[in-house]
Write an enzyme that holds these catalytic residues in place. Structure first.
Site, PDB file in Angstrom:
ATOM      1  N   CYS A 150       0.846  -1.180   0.000  1.00 49.33           N
ATOM      2  CA  CYS A 150       0.000   0.000   0.000  1.00 49.33           C
ATOM      3  C   CYS A 150       0.886   1.236   0.000  1.00 49.33           C
ATOM      4  O   CYS A 150       2.098   1.149   0.198  1.00 49.33           O
ATOM      5  CB  CYS A 150      -0.912   0.023   1.226  1.00 49.33           C
ATOM      6  SG  CYS A 150      -2.085  -1.356   1.316  1.00 49.33           S
ATOM      7  N   GLY A 151       0.283   2.388  -0.209  1.00 50.42           N
ATOM      8  CA  GLY A 151       1.031   3.638  -0.187  1.00 50.42           C
ATOM      9  C   GLY A 151       0.418   4.608   0.792  1.00 50.42           C
ATOM     10  O   GLY A 151      -0.809   4.700   0.907  1.00 50.42           O
TER      11      GLY A 151
END
Length: 306
Positions: free
Chosen positions: A2-3
Protein backbone atom coordinates in the site's frame (compact mmCIF):
# COMPACT_ATOMS: atom_id res chain seq x y z
CA UNK A 1 1.65 -3.35 -0.71
CA UNK A 2 0.00 0.00 0.00
CA UNK A 3 1.03 3.64 -0.19
CA UNK A 4 0.79 6.32 2.49
CA UNK A 5 1.24 10.09 2.42
CA UNK A 6 0.92 12.97 4.84
CA UNK A 7 1.49 16.70 4.86
CA UNK A 8 1.37 19.47 7.45
CA UNK A 9 1.72 23.16 6.61
CA UNK A 10 3.57 25.29 9.13
CA UNK A 11 2.89 28.83 10.36
CA UNK A 12 1.68 31.29 7.74
CA UNK A 13 1.93 28.60 5.04
CA UNK A 14 -1.13 26.94 6.64
CA UNK A 15 -3.40 29.85 5.72
CA UNK A 16 -5.64 28.54 2.92
CA UNK A 17 -3.23 25.68 2.21
CA UNK A 18 -4.45 23.38 -0.55
CA UNK A 19 -4.13 20.20 1.46
CA UNK A 20 -6.57 18.35 -0.78
CA UNK A 21 -4.63 19.00 -3.98
CA UNK A 22 -1.31 18.15 -2.31
CA UNK A 23 -2.59 14.78 -1.09
CA UNK A 24 -4.18 13.95 -4.45
CA UNK A 25 -0.87 14.58 -6.21
CA UNK A 26 1.12 12.60 -3.63
CA UNK A 27 -1.24 9.62 -3.68
CA UNK A 28 -1.56 9.59 -7.45
CA UNK A 29 2.23 9.36 -7.69
CA UNK A 30 2.23 6.12 -5.67
CA UNK A 31 -1.09 4.75 -6.96
CA UNK A 32 0.76 1.74 -8.37
CA UNK A 33 1.15 0.60 -4.76
CA UNK A 34 -2.62 0.38 -4.27
CA UNK A 35 -5.13 0.59 -7.14
CA UNK A 36 -8.15 -0.74 -5.22
CA UNK A 37 -9.15 2.28 -3.14
CA UNK A 38 -8.02 5.71 -1.95
CA UNK A 39 -8.76 7.65 1.21
CA UNK A 40 -8.08 11.02 2.77
CA UNK A 41 -8.09 12.34 6.35
CA UNK A 42 -8.58 16.09 6.00
CA UNK A 43 -8.22 18.57 8.86
CA UNK A 44 -9.61 22.09 8.99
CA UNK A 45 -9.99 24.67 11.74
CA UNK A 46 -12.69 23.48 14.16
CA UNK A 47 -16.06 25.15 14.71
CA UNK A 48 -16.52 25.43 18.51
CA UNK A 49 -19.36 23.27 19.80
CA UNK A 50 -19.71 21.41 16.50
CA UNK A 51 -18.80 17.94 15.27
CA UNK A 52 -18.44 16.66 11.73
CA UNK A 53 -19.62 13.10 11.09
CA UNK A 54 -19.24 11.10 7.88
CA UNK A 55 -21.03 7.81 7.19
CA UNK A 56 -20.73 5.19 4.47
CA UNK A 57 -24.32 4.71 3.31
CA UNK A 58 -24.09 2.93 -0.04
CA UNK A 59 -26.40 4.03 -2.83
CA UNK A 60 -30.03 3.97 -3.94
CA UNK A 61 -32.65 2.81 -1.46
CA UNK A 62 -29.94 1.53 0.86
CA UNK A 63 -28.53 5.04 1.14
CA UNK A 64 -31.95 6.62 1.71
CA UNK A 65 -32.71 4.23 4.54
CA UNK A 66 -29.30 4.76 6.15
CA UNK A 67 -29.59 8.55 5.99
CA UNK A 68 -33.02 8.39 7.60
CA UNK A 69 -31.63 6.24 10.43
CA UNK A 70 -28.78 8.69 10.93
CA UNK A 71 -31.15 11.64 11.18
CA UNK A 72 -33.40 9.81 13.63
CA UNK A 73 -30.45 8.92 15.84
CA UNK A 74 -29.15 12.50 15.75
CA UNK A 75 -32.57 13.68 16.90
CA UNK A 76 -32.42 11.26 19.84
CA UNK A 77 -29.17 12.89 20.94
CA UNK A 78 -30.48 16.42 20.31
CA UNK A 79 -27.69 16.94 17.80
CA UNK A 80 -28.87 19.71 15.48
CA UNK A 81 -27.82 19.42 11.84
CA UNK A 82 -26.15 22.61 10.60
CA UNK A 83 -24.94 21.27 7.25
CA UNK A 84 -25.43 18.02 5.35
CA UNK A 85 -24.01 16.52 2.17
CA UNK A 86 -24.65 13.29 0.28
CA UNK A 87 -22.01 12.45 -2.30
CA UNK A 88 -20.98 9.10 -3.70
CA UNK A 89 -21.39 6.40 -1.08
CA UNK A 90 -21.08 8.75 1.90
CA UNK A 91 -23.28 11.11 3.90
CA UNK A 92 -21.71 13.89 5.97
CA UNK A 93 -23.23 16.20 8.57
CA UNK A 94 -22.00 19.08 10.69
CA UNK A 95 -23.94 19.10 13.96
CA UNK A 96 -24.13 21.07 17.16
CA UNK A 97 -23.33 18.67 19.99
CA UNK A 98 -21.79 18.94 23.46
CA UNK A 99 -22.69 15.61 25.10
CA UNK A 100 -20.85 12.36 25.82
CA UNK A 101 -18.78 11.80 22.68
CA UNK A 102 -18.00 8.13 23.25
CA UNK A 103 -21.62 7.16 23.89
CA UNK A 104 -22.70 9.30 20.94
CA UNK A 105 -20.20 7.63 18.61
CA UNK A 106 -21.13 4.10 19.68
CA UNK A 107 -24.83 4.79 19.16
CA UNK A 108 -24.31 6.44 15.78
CA UNK A 109 -22.53 3.26 14.67
CA UNK A 110 -25.90 1.50 14.93
CA UNK A 111 -27.43 3.92 12.43
CA UNK A 112 -24.87 3.54 9.63
CA UNK A 113 -21.21 2.74 9.02
CA UNK A 114 -19.37 5.66 10.60
CA UNK A 115 -16.16 6.77 8.87
CA UNK A 116 -15.15 9.55 11.23
CA UNK A 117 -16.13 12.04 13.90
CA UNK A 118 -14.16 15.16 14.61
CA UNK A 119 -14.09 18.82 15.41
CA UNK A 120 -11.57 19.12 12.57
CA UNK A 121 -11.41 15.68 10.94
CA UNK A 122 -13.26 14.49 7.86
CA UNK A 123 -12.35 11.07 6.42
CA UNK A 124 -13.33 10.63 2.79
CA UNK A 125 -12.60 7.25 1.22
CA UNK A 126 -13.92 5.15 -1.63
CA UNK A 127 -12.99 2.69 -4.35
CA UNK A 128 -10.70 3.71 -7.19
CA UNK A 129 -7.71 5.98 -7.56
CA UNK A 130 -7.02 9.43 -6.14
CA UNK A 131 -8.53 11.22 -9.12
CA UNK A 132 -11.55 8.88 -9.15
CA UNK A 133 -12.32 9.81 -5.54
CA UNK A 134 -11.67 13.48 -6.27
CA UNK A 135 -14.12 13.43 -9.19
CA UNK A 136 -16.91 12.46 -6.79
CA UNK A 137 -15.98 14.27 -3.57
CA UNK A 138 -14.07 17.32 -4.88
CA UNK A 139 -11.06 16.81 -2.63
CA UNK A 140 -9.03 19.21 -4.79
CA UNK A 141 -10.89 22.20 -3.39
CA UNK A 142 -10.26 21.35 0.26
CA UNK A 143 -8.20 23.91 2.16
CA UNK A 144 -6.94 23.11 5.63
CA UNK A 145 -3.89 22.73 7.82
CA UNK A 146 -2.84 19.11 7.38
CA UNK A 147 -3.92 15.66 6.29
CA UNK A 148 -2.92 12.08 5.61
CA UNK A 149 -3.91 9.69 2.84
CA UNK A 150 -3.67 6.11 1.62
CA UNK A 151 -3.84 4.01 -1.53
CA UNK A 152 -4.76 0.39 -0.88
CA UNK A 153 -4.00 -2.96 -2.40
CA UNK A 154 -6.49 -5.26 -0.64
CA UNK A 155 -4.76 -8.34 0.77
CA UNK A 156 -6.64 -9.41 3.88
CA UNK A 157 -10.12 -7.86 3.75
CA UNK A 158 -12.81 -6.85 1.26
CA UNK A 159 -12.48 -4.25 -1.46
CA UNK A 160 -15.14 -1.97 0.02
CA UNK A 161 -15.29 1.65 1.22
CA UNK A 162 -15.53 0.62 4.88
CA UNK A 163 -12.35 -1.48 4.58
CA UNK A 164 -10.44 1.41 3.05
CA UNK A 165 -7.94 3.57 4.94
CA UNK A 166 -7.74 5.97 6.74
CA UNK A 167 -9.13 4.54 9.97
CA UNK A 168 -10.23 6.41 13.04
CA UNK A 169 -10.73 5.28 16.63
CA UNK A 170 -14.43 4.89 17.38
CA UNK A 171 -15.41 7.02 20.35
CA UNK A 172 -12.55 9.47 19.97
CA UNK A 173 -12.54 12.74 18.10
CA UNK A 174 -10.05 13.71 15.41
CA UNK A 175 -7.52 10.86 15.48
CA UNK A 176 -6.82 8.89 12.30
CA UNK A 177 -4.11 6.65 10.86
CA UNK A 178 -2.87 5.26 7.55
CA UNK A 179 -0.72 2.15 7.53
CA UNK A 180 1.48 0.09 5.25
CA UNK A 181 2.29 -3.33 6.65
CA UNK A 182 0.86 -5.98 8.93
CA UNK A 183 0.26 -6.17 12.69
CA UNK A 184 0.87 -9.81 13.60
CA UNK A 185 -0.35 -9.59 17.22
CA UNK A 186 -3.59 -7.98 16.07
CA UNK A 187 -6.04 -10.37 17.75
CA UNK A 188 -4.19 -10.36 21.06
CA UNK A 189 -4.08 -6.56 21.16
CA UNK A 190 -7.67 -6.25 19.96
CA UNK A 191 -9.01 -8.54 22.69
CA UNK A 192 -7.09 -6.55 25.28
CA UNK A 193 -8.62 -3.27 24.09
CA UNK A 194 -12.11 -4.73 23.74
CA UNK A 195 -11.96 -5.81 27.39
CA UNK A 196 -11.44 -2.12 28.20
CA UNK A 197 -14.68 -1.27 26.40
CA UNK A 198 -13.33 -0.19 23.03
CA UNK A 199 -15.20 -0.93 19.81
CA UNK A 200 -13.90 -2.08 16.41
CA UNK A 201 -15.78 -1.53 13.16
CA UNK A 202 -13.73 -3.85 10.95
CA UNK A 203 -11.33 -6.80 11.04
CA UNK A 204 -8.60 -4.69 9.45
CA UNK A 205 -5.43 -4.76 11.55
CA UNK A 206 -4.80 -1.08 10.76
CA UNK A 207 -7.85 -0.01 12.79
CA UNK A 208 -6.09 -1.45 15.84
CA UNK A 209 -3.36 1.19 15.56
CA UNK A 210 -5.90 4.02 15.78
CA UNK A 211 -7.62 2.53 18.84
CA UNK A 212 -4.28 1.74 20.49
CA UNK A 213 -3.03 5.32 20.08
CA UNK A 214 -6.35 6.82 21.18
CA UNK A 215 -6.21 4.74 24.35
CA UNK A 216 -2.70 6.02 25.09
CA UNK A 217 -3.80 9.64 24.56
CA UNK A 218 -6.78 9.06 26.85
CA UNK A 219 -4.40 7.94 29.59
CA UNK A 220 -2.27 11.07 29.37
CA UNK A 221 0.42 10.07 26.91
CA UNK A 222 1.65 12.64 24.44
CA UNK A 223 1.35 11.55 20.82
CA UNK A 224 5.12 11.22 20.60
CA UNK A 225 5.24 8.98 23.69
CA UNK A 226 2.37 6.88 22.33
CA UNK A 227 4.30 6.35 19.09
CA UNK A 228 7.35 5.34 21.09
CA UNK A 229 5.46 2.60 22.96
CA UNK A 230 3.80 1.41 19.74
CA UNK A 231 7.12 0.26 18.32
CA UNK A 232 7.52 -2.25 21.15
CA UNK A 233 3.85 -3.14 21.68
CA UNK A 234 2.88 -3.76 18.04
CA UNK A 235 4.44 -6.79 16.37
CA UNK A 236 4.94 -7.00 12.64
CA UNK A 237 6.31 -4.94 9.80
CA UNK A 238 4.80 -1.48 9.61
CA UNK A 239 5.20 2.12 8.65
CA UNK A 240 2.27 4.31 9.64
CA UNK A 241 1.21 7.92 9.87
CA UNK A 242 -1.11 9.32 12.52
CA UNK A 243 -2.84 12.65 12.75
CA UNK A 244 -4.83 14.54 15.36
CA UNK A 245 -6.39 17.98 15.03
CA UNK A 246 -3.07 19.60 16.00
CA UNK A 247 -0.35 17.08 15.12
CA UNK A 248 0.99 14.67 12.58
CA UNK A 249 3.46 11.87 13.28
CA UNK A 250 4.98 8.60 12.10
CA UNK A 251 6.32 5.34 13.47
CA UNK A 252 8.43 2.73 11.76
CA UNK A 253 9.09 -0.81 13.02
CA UNK A 254 12.55 -2.07 13.92
CA UNK A 255 12.91 -4.16 10.77
CA UNK A 256 12.12 -1.22 8.47
CA UNK A 257 10.73 -3.49 5.78
CA UNK A 258 8.13 -0.91 4.73
CA UNK A 259 9.50 2.19 3.01
CA UNK A 260 9.06 5.79 4.17
CA UNK A 261 10.65 9.04 2.97
CA UNK A 262 10.27 12.54 4.40
CA UNK A 263 10.96 16.12 3.41
CA UNK A 264 10.91 19.14 5.69
CA UNK A 265 11.51 22.86 5.27
CA UNK A 266 10.27 25.98 7.05
CA UNK A 267 6.83 25.68 5.40
CA UNK A 268 5.91 21.99 5.37
CA UNK A 269 6.62 18.51 6.60
CA UNK A 270 5.71 15.84 4.04
CA UNK A 271 6.06 12.07 4.40
CA UNK A 272 5.27 9.31 1.92
CA UNK A 273 6.04 5.73 0.98
CA UNK A 274 8.07 6.82 -2.04
CA UNK A 275 10.10 9.88 -3.00
CA UNK A 276 8.12 10.26 -6.21
CA UNK A 277 5.18 11.44 -4.07
CA UNK A 278 7.28 14.19 -2.53
CA UNK A 279 8.58 15.22 -5.95
CA UNK A 280 5.00 15.91 -7.05
CA UNK A 281 4.90 18.77 -4.54
CA UNK A 282 7.93 20.47 -6.12
CA UNK A 283 8.07 19.58 -9.83
CA UNK A 284 11.52 19.93 -11.33
CA UNK A 285 13.28 20.48 -7.99
CA UNK A 286 15.88 18.25 -6.42
CA UNK A 287 14.77 17.66 -2.83
CA UNK A 288 16.88 17.01 0.22
CA UNK A 289 14.90 14.04 1.51
CA UNK A 290 15.70 11.50 4.20
CA UNK A 291 14.52 8.04 5.17
CA UNK A 292 13.53 7.52 8.81
CA UNK A 293 15.71 4.92 10.50
CA UNK A 294 14.37 1.58 11.74
CA UNK A 295 12.47 1.75 15.01
CA UNK A 296 12.04 5.53 14.94
CA UNK A 297 9.12 7.91 15.44
CA UNK A 298 8.48 11.65 15.46
CA UNK A 299 5.71 14.26 15.54
CA UNK A 300 5.15 17.78 14.27
CA UNK A 301 2.59 20.29 15.55
CA UNK A 302 0.72 22.87 13.57
CA UNK A 303 1.19 26.38 14.89
CA UNK A 304 -1.65 27.88 16.93
CA UNK A 305 -1.78 30.82 14.55
CA UNK A 306 -2.55 28.43 11.68
Amino acid sequence: MCGIAGILYKGSAAADARVGKALIDMLDACQHRGPDSTGFSLYRDPVPGHLRLRFIVGDGDEAKAAIERVKQKLTEFQAKIVEEEHKGSSFAVLVKFDGDLQKFAFEMEHAAKLSSIGESLDIIKDLGGAFDVDNVYKIDGFKGTHGIGHVRLATESDVAPEATHPFWATGFSDISIVHNGQITNYYKMRRRLEKQGYFFNTDNDSELIAVYLADKLKHGFTLKDALKTSIDDLDGTFSFLVSTKDEIGYAKDKLAAKPMVKYEDDKIIAIASEEVSLNRLFPGRALNTSEPAPGTYDTWQRSISA
